[in-house]
Write a protein that holds these residues in place. Structure first.
Motif, short mmCIF file in Angstrom:
data_model
loop_
_atom_site.label_atom_id
_atom_site.label_comp_id
_atom_site.label_asym_id
_atom_site.label_seq_id
_atom_site.Cartn_x
_atom_site.Cartn_y
_atom_site.Cartn_z
N TYR A 1 0.84 -1.20 0.00
CA TYR A 1 0.00 0.00 0.00
C TYR A 1 0.88 1.25 0.00
O TYR A 1 0.63 2.20 -0.77
N CYS A 2 1.92 1.24 0.83
CA CYS A 2 2.80 2.41 0.92
C CYS A 2 3.57 2.62 -0.38
O CYS A 2 3.80 3.77 -0.78
N GLN A 3 3.96 1.54 -1.05
CA GLN A 3 4.65 1.69 -2.33
C GLN A 3 3.73 2.36 -3.35
O GLN A 3 4.17 3.23 -4.11
N CYS A 4 2.48 1.99 -3.35
CA CYS A 4 1.51 2.64 -4.24
C CYS A 4 1.39 4.12 -3.92
O CYS A 4 1.34 4.97 -4.82
N GLN A 5 1.35 4.45 -2.62
CA GLN A 5 1.23 5.85 -2.22
C GLN A 5 2.47 6.64 -2.60
O GLN A 5 2.39 7.83 -2.95
N LEU A 6 3.64 6.00 -2.56
CA LEU A 6 4.86 6.67 -3.04
C LEU A 6 4.73 7.01 -4.52
O LEU A 6 5.07 8.12 -4.96
N GLU B 1 1.09 10.26 3.69
CA GLU B 1 0.37 9.01 3.93
C GLU B 1 1.37 7.88 4.19
O GLU B 1 1.19 7.05 5.08
N VAL B 2 2.45 7.86 3.42
CA VAL B 2 3.49 6.85 3.60
C VAL B 2 4.17 7.02 4.95
O VAL B 2 4.40 6.04 5.67
N LYS C 1 11.01 2.64 2.68
CA LYS C 1 9.89 3.42 2.11
C LYS C 1 9.70 4.73 2.88
O LYS C 1 9.39 5.77 2.28
N ARG C 2 9.89 4.67 4.19
CA ARG C 2 9.77 5.90 4.97
C ARG C 2 10.89 6.88 4.60
O ARG C 2 10.66 8.10 4.51
N ALA D 1 9.99 8.64 1.46
CA ALA D 1 8.97 9.65 1.70
C ALA D 1 9.57 10.88 2.37
O ALA D 1 9.24 12.02 2.01
N HIS D 2 10.48 10.67 3.35
CA HIS D 2 11.16 11.81 3.99
C HIS D 2 11.94 12.61 2.95
O HIS D 2 11.92 13.85 2.94
N ALA D 3 12.65 11.89 2.08
CA ALA D 3 13.45 12.56 1.05
C ALA D 3 12.56 13.40 0.13
O ALA D 3 12.93 14.52 -0.25
#
Length: 332
Positions: free
Chosen positions: A236-241, A248-249, A269-270, A273-275
């Motif tokens: 799910y998080c990969q999709c949100q990326l 969201e990630v 993945k986090r 997202a931070h980057a």
């Protein structure tokens, strides 16, 4: 039509206002009623408490799924399609109405119907609440009383005739649905349909979370379900990326890492997202954790750190130019 007591139901009177069509529907566990309703006080003014038409959506009940106001299933079972009927119900049947109404009103307002509710039976929750948040419902909760329900039945669907929502599935159905949803999500990812894939992964997670709520945290049954949840959340998080939903990630990976602080993929993945939202320090820390936890990902981490450094340098140059331009403008 003359009022009559429903067969074998104490404390209920029925009056048909408009006749329906055909025979009484044949019901089974999982059958779905769709209907409009109006709830009135049994007072001189027949004060209206709730009206589903004003809320803008009809009500749905699944047979056999322990709807908190059990009498409604009984009332609807006595109706034909298209029928409009008025039911007087004694207080022995209406004690849970305040909680049911609270949930329906919250849904109509776009709010979470379970907000603040503990995982307990309806009666337990009755004692947990100091207030429903609605004065008229607080009164009903304090002093249970007879109520009048006017119902119009639109349709009754067999379980096979509609796609059942997650909450309406049995334990076995939820477990069976998870691998199917997982597979559908993977197929959609291959087609780069990330929003649709995320919805499939999310639905699978909801199935598992519902089952987990009935297990004791960190015991075998709970852990087995958690092992199924983790890869779905990561997908799910990969999709949100891919969709650019970086916060969201951050939310979901952080929640996952609070339970599983050794999950390198969640850190990775986090970190991405931070980057993406310019949290350089946090991104570097997470990438370093990834390399420490999983040396096989060292090459990927090195590549990401290089890209992060280049992006940050470019950003610093652009920021410096922008500030210089502002300073020169103010000097001019």
């Amino acid at each position: 039509m003359e009022e009559t007591y429903l067969l074998n139901v104490e404390g209920v009177k029925k009056k048909i206002l408009h006749g329906g069509q055909g025979e009484l529907p044949k019901l089974q566990d999982g059958s779905k009623f769709t209907f409009h309703f109006q709830t009135l006080k049994d007072d001189f003014e027949r004060t209206v408490i709730d009206d589903s038409r004003e809320a803008g959506m009809p009500m749905e009940i699944i047979v056999g799924k322990m709807f908190k106001l059990e009498i409604w299933e009984t009332l609807l079972s006595s109706m034909r399609i298209g029928e409009v009927a008025e039911f007087w119900c004694d207080a022995i049947h209406t004690g849970m109405y305040a909680l049911v109404s609270r949930g329906m009103r919250r849904i109509a307002e776009g709010r979470d119907p379970l907000e603040g509710q503990k995982h307990r039976c309806g009666m337990g929750n009755m004692f947990d609440y100091h207030s429903t948040g609605y004065e008229d419902l607080d009164e009903l909760q304090r002093t249970p009383q007879p109520l009048i329900f006017i119902m119009e039945l639109f349709r009754v669907e067999d379980p096979s005739a509609y796609k059942r929502d997650t909450w309406a599935m049995s334990k076995e159905e939820k477990l069976a649905a998870v691998p199917v949803l997982h597979s559908e999500g993977n197929r959609l990812v291959l087609r780069r349909e990330f929003a649709q894939a995320a919805a499939k992964y999310q639905e699978a997670v909801i199935c598992l979370r519902n089952l987990q709520a009935k297990e004791k945290p960190w015991e075998d049954g709970w852990l087995k379900l958690e092992s199924l949840v983790t890869p779905l959340v990561l997908n799910y998080c990969q999709c949100q990326l891919e969709l650019g939903e970086y916060y969201e990630v951050l939310e979901h990976t952080t929640e996952l890492l609070q339970k599983h602080n050794d999950n390198a993929k969640a850190y990775f993945k986090r970190a991405k997202a931070h980057a993406a939202v310019w949290n350089e320090r946090e991104a570097r820390e997470d990438f370093q954790r990834v390399a420490h936890l999983d040396p096989s990902m060292a090459a990927a981490v090195k590549k990401e750190l290089k890209q992060l450094g280049e992006r940050m340098r470019k950003k610093h140059v652009e920021d410096r130019k922008r500030y210089q331009g502002l300073f020169q403008s103010s000097q001019g």
